[in-house]
Design an enzyme around this catalytic site. Structure first.
Site, short mmCIF file in Angstrom:
data_model
loop_
_atom_site.label_atom_id
_atom_site.label_comp_id
_atom_site.label_asym_id
_atom_site.label_seq_id
_atom_site.Cartn_x
_atom_site.Cartn_y
_atom_site.Cartn_z
N ILE A 658 53.95 27.55 118.82
CA ILE A 658 53.50 26.26 118.30
C ILE A 658 52.01 26.24 118.02
O ILE A 658 51.48 25.24 117.55
CB ILE A 658 53.86 25.11 119.25
CG1 ILE A 658 53.30 25.35 120.66
CG2 ILE A 658 55.36 24.89 119.30
CD1 ILE A 658 53.58 24.22 121.63
N GLY A 659 51.33 27.34 118.28
CA GLY A 659 49.90 27.36 117.97
C GLY A 659 49.26 28.68 118.36
O GLY A 659 49.74 29.38 119.26
N GLY A 661 45.29 30.21 119.14
CA GLY A 661 43.89 29.85 119.33
C GLY A 661 43.00 31.07 119.46
O GLY A 661 43.42 32.20 119.19
N PHE A 663 41.81 32.52 122.09
CA PHE A 663 42.06 33.44 123.18
C PHE A 663 43.54 33.65 123.48
O PHE A 663 43.89 34.26 124.49
CB PHE A 663 41.35 32.96 124.46
CG PHE A 663 39.87 32.90 124.32
CD1 PHE A 663 39.13 34.07 124.22
CD2 PHE A 663 39.19 31.70 124.26
CE1 PHE A 663 37.74 34.02 124.08
CE2 PHE A 663 37.82 31.64 124.11
CZ PHE A 663 37.09 32.82 124.03
N GLY A 664 44.42 33.14 122.65
CA GLY A 664 45.82 33.36 122.93
C GLY A 664 46.72 32.51 122.06
O GLY A 664 46.28 31.87 121.10
N VAL A 666 50.23 29.72 121.97
CA VAL A 666 50.91 28.66 122.73
C VAL A 666 52.36 28.60 122.29
O VAL A 666 52.66 28.56 121.09
CB VAL A 666 50.23 27.29 122.51
CG1 VAL A 666 50.92 26.22 123.35
CG2 VAL A 666 48.75 27.37 122.86
N LYS A 680 50.52 28.47 127.35
CA LYS A 680 49.41 29.14 126.67
C LYS A 680 49.25 30.53 127.27
O LYS A 680 48.87 30.69 128.42
CB LYS A 680 48.12 28.33 126.85
CG LYS A 680 46.91 28.96 126.17
CD LYS A 680 45.67 28.10 126.36
CE LYS A 680 44.45 28.71 125.68
NZ LYS A 680 43.24 27.89 125.86
N ASP A 785 34.49 22.50 122.78
CA ASP A 785 35.30 22.91 121.62
C ASP A 785 36.19 21.77 121.16
O ASP A 785 37.38 21.96 120.88
CB ASP A 785 36.13 24.14 121.97
CG ASP A 785 36.67 24.86 120.73
OD1 ASP A 785 36.11 24.64 119.64
OD2 ASP A 785 37.64 25.63 120.84
#
Length: 975
Positions: A658-659, A661, A663-664, A666, A680, A785
């Site tokens: 679902i996402g 980012g 650093f990783g 999700v 995450k 952020d």
């Protein structure tokens, strides 16, 4: 001869119609200038590379027979660091370039494609991050071997790679290649080796690969591939190695795969979703070395024929649904005695029943790993296992094995790991186990063992982990096992019948967990525990310990769990416990203690500021405990394992992604308890991911607010590749991110997206969350952020801030707040970073306010700060400012305008609604001033936004995106 010379960052690039050994020399000298060697113990490995000699006499250089041109360059294994010079492209007669096993970084330059004669290109095992291969890849039409494996390359596999018509070996494994496997690979009929393992490839295996009739190896392990394996792949009769492990393939393996692939030596299909039976034809491949099908959904029995495999090294069918049938159902174990080279046997995690045959001792004398746990074996452990002299790991855990531990296990001189836990084993632990001097892990827990812990366990000079819990062991704790200097992980003797006092434990300086709970231990808690400086968990509850709590426990600065409950401890609670700064569970209940828990401990535990101390009398002694509103000190966090998360997310499938980012990634997941969560998963190979993990944990552990995404738990473990695995488990918010709504990827009630009231409420939710973090959190926190993708919406459209991977805690210094971070690294996302961060200023609350202001402008304008219209010095703030004094309507999101006007610009209340948006835009402008000292504080922003909402509520109720209302004489009138 005419030479055209270009200077490019000190790299001499020469183009000419006629190149010579002289230009080759210059190119090599330029190459050397960018290489460095960290080995100071000897001279530079390229010391022979000198202007005074011919390159044909240099280390690693090969020339043609007339010494006119350089044809080969082999610098493999020298440990060079630095970049690869573009001048490499001037070695136009080069046929072989081997740079493997170094530490080269940066990009692989596009000038490589100038090497028209190149046949071998090996750059494996370096640190290259990108490959700049342009469309003229067709220039390398002589290339036969391309090996870029074990780098850090982030790229798609070029589609025009099919132009390399002579390519035989293509190795791209252990990188970060993404996207699909090009169908065009099927056009390279010469291909013999495709090795793409350990990347991020997606999609199906192209059926076009079925045209590669010379293919010997197909390795696609550890990717994100999916689908059914095309039947044409099983028709590649030349295959020797077929490895598809750790993907999401499904369907059945052809039962006759062994007949279709008669040359197969390696068959690796583990960690997928294959169903059906074990292909029995594999047991007819007399030369096969490796059969791996673990972690699938295979059913049925083990097919006959295992006695036909004399060269078998590994047989792994663990963690499927394999059953046994009939009286001789375990005879397949006996059949494997013909595999005299067998080193690895795993049949664990199935539904195998029966008594382990005595013939198991006749298995290969080379067998080093034997996994049989998680089945339904009964009977006793065959004493013949003691004949497996090379065994390093023996796992018989979680069966129904009874009887005693055979003393013959003490003959396994090479044994390093012994797991017999979760059975019905009785009797005493044999002293002979003390002969296993190489043992580093032993788990005999959850059995029915009696008598004393053998003193011979003091011989375990390499032991890291010992778990003897949940048995009926008695006697005292042998001082010998508390003198094992290597014991650094767990010492668990809980839930036994041990008695006597706790010996001095100061000789375990690196132990992480000591659990002596649920025994009959008495006497004082030894102060020497304070010498266990690495201790994280100390569990001594439910004993008969007396005396006071040693003040020295305050020296255990890394202690996270301290449970001394249900003893006879007395005296005051030591004030020194306030030094336990990372403590997250403290249980002192059911003792005869008095006094208050030190306030620092209460705050460390993350309990409410509204915490109370419950004092009650019992037998005239004062007892103290801490309680929250639920009557508990602190509920223990949900414990979760890697396997649980893997199952919850369906092997971290793309369907649940679902996402992604910084650093990783999700994933949406479904826990066994029925909870829907967002998982995450940190990319542990990415620089900064570990810091991000700890930053997020630190920021969230004490933060509780309705507008912050709730952190449920975390997972720090290893995955099935034995790599570090870090994950954070959050509540799942069904309405996605604010970014999705702004960009129109979601609809709510109608096609126009968020209405005015929803946008105002979201803005207030986010501002309230920041207000809490900056002003009401015990330790002020800056998010660093804030952006729409980190603002999530629940089913009621309540906004919550997430992703605290860059968060920083603030400390007070005089009257100013400063970040505890000593780094000046730019933090945040482009477009949302406050200008002062670019000047080297540390993260601050004012920086968060700036980011919030940008989000506010984006929410009401519909334009991101990186919109294509913002060029030539124009930014979202300047754009809004230019319209602010004239017509704000010009910068309002057109979707929002359509709701305000309802296609009737003459409506009387339009000016009132525009006035409300105007006020909100004003808040955004006040938050985004260049000078941080001139910006309003977030609490002021909250107050102004709420005032705008109150004004809006008095004029109209537009929560419904399809209807508008007015209050006329206090009566709601629909229009």
């Amino acid at each position: 001869m005419i030479l055209i010379i270009h200077f490019d960052f000190n790299n001499l690039v020469v183009s000419s119609t006629t190149l010579s050994i002289t230009t080759d020399k210059e190119a090599l000298i330029s190459l050397k200038s960018q290489l460095s060697n960290n080995d100071t113990s000897s001279s530079h490995p390229l010391s022979s590379w000198s202007h005074n000699s011919s390159p044909c006499n240099w280390t690693g250089v090969l020339c043609d027979k007339h010494n006119q041109r350089v044809t080969g360059l082999d610098l493999s294994g020298f440990g060079f660091s630095g970049n690869l010079s573009p001048c490499i492209g001037n070695l136009s007669s080069l046929q072989s370039l081997q740079l493997q096993d170094n530490q080269l970084t940066g990009i692989i330059p596009s000038q490589i494609t100038n090497l028209y004669s190149l046949r071998v290109l090996n750059m494996s095992s370096n640190r290259f991050e990108r490959i700049m291969i342009p469309s003229n890849l067709t220039n390398l039409d002589e290339l036969q071997i391309l090996d870029l494996s074990s780098n850090k390359i982030v790229s798609r596999i070029p589609e025009d790679i099919s132009s390399l018509k002579k390519l035989q070996v293509l190795k791209l494994g252990r990188n970060s290649f993404y996207g699909t496997i090009p169908q065009s690979l099927g056009n390279i009929s010469s291909l013999k080796n495709i090795s793409f393992g350990t990347n991020s490839l997606t999609g199906w295996i192209p059926s076009e690969l079925g045209k590669l009739h010379n293919l010997i190896e197909l390795d696609l392990t550890l990717n994100n591939l999916t689908g059914i394996v095309s039947p044409v792949i099983y028709n590649l009769s030349s295959l020797v190695n077929l490895a598809l492990a750790a993907n999401s393939f499904w369907g059945e393996m052809p039962y006759d795969v062994g007949h279709k692939l008669p040359k197969l030596l390696v068959f690796n299909f583990c960690f997928n979703k294959f169903t059906g039976r074990i292909p029995g034809s594999l047991h007819n491949l007399t030369n096969i070395r490796v059969i791996r099908m673990a972690y699938n959904r295979l059913e049925g029995t083990v097919p006959p024929g295992l006695g036909n495999l004399p060269f078998l090294h590994m047989y792994n069918i663990g963690h499927n649904k394999i059953v046994t049938s009939g009286v001789n159902s375990l005879d397949f174990i006996t059949s494997l005695t013909n595999s005299t080279h067998l080193k690895f046997l795993a049949i664990d995690g199935n539904m195998l029943e029966g008594v382990i045959p005595e013939t198991i001792g006749n298995l290969s004398k080379e067998l080093s790993n034997l996994y049989m746990g998680g089945n339904r074996f009964n009977g006793s452990i065959p004493s013949s296992i003691g004949l497996l002299s090379s065994l390093k790991l023996l796992n018989l855990s979680h069966n129904s094995i009874s009887g005693e531990i055979p003393k013959e296990l003490g003959q396994l001189d090479e044994l390093q790991e012994l797991y017999l836990d979760g059975n019905k084993i009785s009797g005493a632990i044999p002293n002979s186990l003390g002969n296993l001097i190489k043992l580093n892990k032993i788990d005999l827990s959850k059995n029915e063992l009696v008598s004393r812990i053998p003193i011979s366990f003091g011989n375990f000079q390499n032991l890291l982990y010992m778990d003897l819990s949940s048995n009926k062991l008695n006697g005292s704790i042998p001082v010998e096992i508390l003198n094992l200097p290597t014991l650094s992980n767990v010492l668990n003797l809980s839930k036994n019948l041990l008695s006597g006092s706790i010996p001095e434990v100061g000789k375990l300086p690196t132990i992480a967990t000591i659990d002596f709970s649920n025994n009959r231990l008495y006497g004082n808690i030894p102060s020497s525990i304070s010498s266990c400086l690495s201790l994280e968990k100390l569990l001594l509850s439910k004993n008969i310990l007396s005396g006071s709590i040693p003040k020295a426990l305050g020296d255990l600065r890394g202690l996270e769990t301290l449970d001394l409950s249900s003893n006879l401890l007395s005296g005051s609670i030591p004030i020194e416990l306030q030094n336990l700064l990372v403590l997250n569970l403290l249980n002192l209940s059911y003792n005869d203690l008095e006094g208050a828990i030190p306030s620092a401990v209460v705050l460390t535990l993350g309990l409410c500021l509204t915490i109370g101390l419950l004092l009650y009398m019992k037998y005239t002694m004062v007892k103290v405990t801490a309680t929250t509103a639920s009557g508990q000190l602190k509920p223990q966090a949900l414990l979760i394992s890697y396997d649980e998360l893997r199952l919850a997310t369906e092997e971290f499938s793309q369907e649940n992604l679902i996402g992604v980012g910084s650093f990783g990634s999700v994933y949406k997941g479904y826990l066994s308890q029925g909870n829907t969560v967002a998982v995450k998963v940190l990319d542990t190979l990415r620089t900064g991911s570990l810091k991000s993990f700890f930053a997020e944990c630190e920021a969230m552990k004490n933060s509780r607010h309705r507008n912050l995404v709730k952190l449920i738990t975390s997972c720090s473990s290893v995955d099935f590749r034995n790599n570090s695995f870090l994950a954070l488990v959050y509540e799942y918010l069904s309405n996605g991110s604010l970014e999705d709504w702004i960009k129109g990827r979601r609809n709510h009630a109608n096609e126009n997206g968020l209405n005015l009231m929803e946008r105002v409420n979201i803005a207030i939710d986010v501002a309230c969350a920041l207000d809490y973090l900056h002003n009401d959190s015990e330790t002020p926190i800056v998010h660093c952020d804030l952006k729409p993708s980190n603002i999530l919406l629940d089913e009621d459209m309540t906004a919550k801030i997430g992703d605290f991977g860059l968060a920083r805690l603030l400390i007070q210094r005089s009257t100013n707040q400063v970040s505890i971070s000593s780094t000046h690294v730019l933090r945040g996302s482009i477009g949302y970073i406050p200008p002062e961060y670019g000047w080297g200023e540390k993260p601050s609350a004012a920086g968060d306010v700036y980011s919030f202001g940008i989000v506010l402008l984006e929410l009401f304008s519909g334009k991101t700060p990186q919109d294509d219209c913002f060029t030539g010095g124009l930014s979202i703030t300047k754009w809004v400012q230019s319209a602010f004094e004239n017509k704000t309507v010009q910068v309002i999101d057109p979707q929002l305008l359509s709701l305000i006007f309802h296609d009737d610009p003459a409506r009387e209340d339009t000016n009132l609604l525009i006035h409300c948006v105007n006020a909100i835009m004003g808040v955004g402008m006040s938050c985004t001033l260049d000078n941080p000292d001139d910006r309003i504080g977030i609490r002021v922003a909250v107050r102004q936004l709420k005032a705008a909402r109150d004004s809006l509520m008095k004029k109209s109720d537009i929560r419904s995106p399809t209807k508008s209302y007015y209050l006329i004489n206090n009566a709601k009138v629909e229009i």
